[in-house]
Scaffold this motif. Structure first.
Motif, PDB file in Angstrom:
ATOM      1  N   LEU A 150      -0.674   9.468   3.518  1.00 25.13           N
ATOM      2  CA  LEU A 150      -1.642   8.488   3.036  1.00 25.13           C
ATOM      3  C   LEU A 150      -1.074   7.073   3.143  1.00 25.13           C
ATOM      4  N   ALA A 151       0.185   6.910   2.763  1.00 24.50           N
ATOM      5  CA  ALA A 151       0.837   5.599   2.833  1.00 24.50           C
ATOM      6  C   ALA A 151       0.895   5.093   4.273  1.00 24.50           C
ATOM      7  N   ALA A 152       1.262   5.964   5.206  1.00 22.93           N
ATOM      8  CA  ALA A 152       1.329   5.559   6.610  1.00 22.93           C
ATOM      9  C   ALA A 152      -0.043   5.162   7.129  1.00 22.93           C
ATOM     10  N   ASP A 153      -1.059   5.920   6.750  1.00 21.31           N
ATOM     11  CA  ASP A 153      -2.424   5.599   7.175  1.00 21.31           C
ATOM     12  C   ASP A 153      -2.930   4.305   6.549  1.00 21.31           C
ATOM     13  N   ALA A 154      -2.494   4.019   5.328  1.00 23.97           N
ATOM     14  CA  ALA A 154      -2.986   2.844   4.601  1.00 23.97           C
ATOM     15  C   ALA A 154      -2.240   1.564   4.947  1.00 23.97           C
ATOM     16  N   CYS A 155      -1.113   1.660   5.637  1.00 23.73           N
ATOM     17  CA  CYS A 155      -0.309   0.469   5.941  1.00 23.73           C
ATOM     18  C   CYS A 155      -1.067  -0.442   6.909  1.00 23.73           C
ATOM     19  N   PRO A 156      -1.445  -1.644   6.466  1.00 24.27           N
ATOM     20  CA  PRO A 156      -2.217  -2.533   7.339  1.00 24.27           C
ATOM     21  C   PRO A 156      -1.414  -3.067   8.525  1.00 24.27           C
ATOM     22  N   ALA A 157      -0.094  -3.041   8.423  1.00 27.56           N
ATOM     23  CA  ALA A 157       0.750  -3.555   9.503  1.00 27.56           C
ATOM     24  C   ALA A 157       1.204  -2.459  10.464  1.00 27.56           C
ATOM     25  N   GLY A 158       0.979  -1.199  10.115  1.00 27.40           N
ATOM     26  CA  GLY A 158       1.455  -0.098  10.948  1.00 27.40           C
ATOM     27  C   GLY A 158       2.967  -0.015  10.982  1.00 27.40           C
ATOM     28  N   ALA A 159       3.607  -0.331   9.857  1.00 27.30           N
ATOM     29  CA  ALA A 159       5.067  -0.373   9.787  1.00 27.30           C
ATOM     30  C   ALA A 159       5.702   0.978   9.493  1.00 27.30           C
ATOM     31  N   LEU A 160       4.901   2.006   9.268  1.00 28.20           N
ATOM     32  CA  LEU A 160       5.419   3.326   8.913  1.00 28.20           C
ATOM     33  C   LEU A 160       5.103   4.326  10.009  1.00 28.20           C
ATOM     34  N   THR A 161       6.084   5.135  10.380  1.00 27.17           N
ATOM     35  CA  THR A 161       5.911   6.155  11.400  1.00 27.17           C
ATOM     36  C   THR A 161       6.357   7.493  10.837  1.00 27.17           C
ATOM     37  N   LEU A 162       5.447   8.468  10.816  1.00 28.09           N
ATOM     38  CA  LEU A 162       5.786   9.810  10.347  1.00 28.09           C
ATOM     39  C   LEU A 162       6.386  10.604  11.495  1.00 28.09           C
ATOM     40  N   LEU A 163       7.458  11.325  11.200  1.00 28.04           N
ATOM     41  CA  LEU A 163       8.145  12.137  12.195  1.00 28.04           C
ATOM     42  C   LEU A 163       8.335  13.537  11.665  1.00 28.04           C
ATOM     43  N   ASP A 164       8.117  14.537  12.523  1.00 30.30           N
ATOM     44  CA  ASP A 164       8.453  15.907  12.155  1.00 30.30           C
ATOM     45  C   ASP A 164       9.965  16.007  12.111  1.00 30.30           C
TER      46      ASP A 164
ATOM     47  N   MET B 234       0.828  -1.208   0.000  1.00 32.17           N
ATOM     48  CA  MET B 234       0.000   0.000   0.000  1.00 32.17           C
ATOM     49  C   MET B 234       0.862   1.258   0.000  1.00 32.17           C
ATOM     50  N   CYS B 235       2.029   1.186   0.614  1.00 32.36           N
ATOM     51  CA  CYS B 235       2.919   2.346   0.646  1.00 32.36           C
ATOM     52  C   CYS B 235       3.414   2.681  -0.754  1.00 32.36           C
TER      53      CYS B 235
ATOM     54  N   GLN C  30       9.401  -1.802  -2.891  1.00 29.43           N
ATOM     55  CA  GLN C  30       9.390  -3.089  -2.214  1.00 29.43           C
ATOM     56  C   GLN C  30      10.642  -3.857  -2.587  1.00 29.43           C
ATOM     57  N   ASP C  31      11.209  -4.532  -1.593  1.00 29.46           N
ATOM     58  CA  ASP C  31      12.383  -5.362  -1.797  1.00 29.46           C
ATOM     59  C   ASP C  31      11.984  -6.520  -2.715  1.00 29.46           C
ATOM     60  N   PRO C  32      12.704  -6.729  -3.813  1.00 25.02           N
ATOM     61  CA  PRO C  32      12.335  -7.794  -4.748  1.00 25.02           C
ATOM     62  C   PRO C  32      12.488  -9.197  -4.148  1.00 25.02           C
ATOM     63  N   GLU C  33      13.276  -9.322  -3.080  1.00 24.64           N
ATOM     64  CA  GLU C  33      13.480 -10.633  -2.477  1.00 24.64           C
ATOM     65  C   GLU C  33      12.391 -11.020  -1.481  1.00 24.64           C
ATOM     66  N   ASP C  34      11.981 -10.079  -0.632  1.00 24.84           N
ATOM     67  CA  ASP C  34      10.998 -10.446   0.387  1.00 24.84           C
ATOM     68  C   ASP C  34       9.715  -9.623   0.340  1.00 24.84           C
ATOM     69  N   GLY C  35       9.639  -8.626  -0.541  1.00 26.63           N
ATOM     70  CA  GLY C  35       8.430  -7.826  -0.700  1.00 26.63           C
ATOM     71  C   GLY C  35       8.215  -6.774   0.364  1.00 26.63           C
ATOM     72  N   ARG C  36       9.140  -6.655   1.306  1.00 21.90           N
ATOM     73  CA  ARG C  36       8.975  -5.676   2.383  1.00 21.90           C
ATOM     74  C   ARG C  36       9.368  -4.284   1.918  1.00 21.90           C
ATOM     75  N   VAL C  37       8.892  -3.301   2.651  1.00 20.80           N
ATOM     76  CA  VAL C  37       9.077  -1.897   2.315  1.00 20.80           C
ATOM     77  C   VAL C  37      10.559  -1.515   2.276  1.00 20.80           C
ATOM     78  N   VAL C  38      10.876  -0.654   1.312  1.00 23.22           N
ATOM     79  CA  VAL C  38      12.191  -0.046   1.180  1.00 23.22           C
ATOM     80  C   VAL C  38      11.961   1.455   1.075  1.00 23.22           C
ATOM     81  N   LEU C  39      12.638   2.212   1.902  1.00 28.57           N
ATOM     82  CA  LEU C  39      12.530   3.663   1.886  1.00 28.57           C
ATOM     83  C   LEU C  39      13.497   4.219   0.858  1.00 28.57           C
ATOM     84  N   LEU C  40      12.993   4.972  -0.099  1.00 30.56           N
ATOM     85  CA  LEU C  40      13.821   5.515  -1.170  1.00 30.56           C
ATOM     86  C   LEU C  40      14.515   6.813  -0.782  1.00 30.56           C
ATOM     87  N   THR C  41      13.952   7.546   0.177  1.00 29.75           N
ATOM     88  CA  THR C  41      14.521   8.815   0.606  1.00 29.75           C
ATOM     89  C   THR C  41      14.243   9.019   2.087  1.00 29.75           C
TER      90      THR C  41
END
Length: 81
Positions: free
Chosen positions: A50-64, A15-16, A26-37
């Motif tokens: 939107l990506a953080a809100d849509a993540c079903p696993a809650g794996a993304l955290t937005l920081l100021d 979803m991210c 997404q990592d081509p080997e395991d499909g997990r998230v990769v941060l580009l920047t």
């Protein structure tokens, strides 16, 4: 704005990537998230939120930018959930 990711928590739903392809991939080997920047450009912030809100696993955290030094703590807190 910065974003923290928890790859162990990620389920590879993608979803991210669908929400913010300039920020995530997404990592081509395991499909997990990769941060580009580490820093999210102003024009990509709505999509990153939107990506953080849509993540079903809650794996993304937005920081100021003022919280940038707290990335490790945010990741640890996410893993404890």
């Amino acid at each position: 704005m910065r974003i923290g990711i928890d790859r162990e928590r990620c389920q590879g739903a993608g979803m991210c990537v669908l929400s913010a392809p300039e920020v995530f991939d997404q990592d081509p080997e395991d499909g997990r998230v990769v941060l580009l920047t580490a820093g999210i450009p102003a024009g990509q912030r709505p999509a990153a939120r939107l990506a953080a809100d849509a993540c079903p696993a809650g794996a993304l955290t937005l920081l100021d930018d003022s919280d940038a030094g707290d990335t490790d703590r945010a990741g640890a807190a996410a893993r404890e959930r």
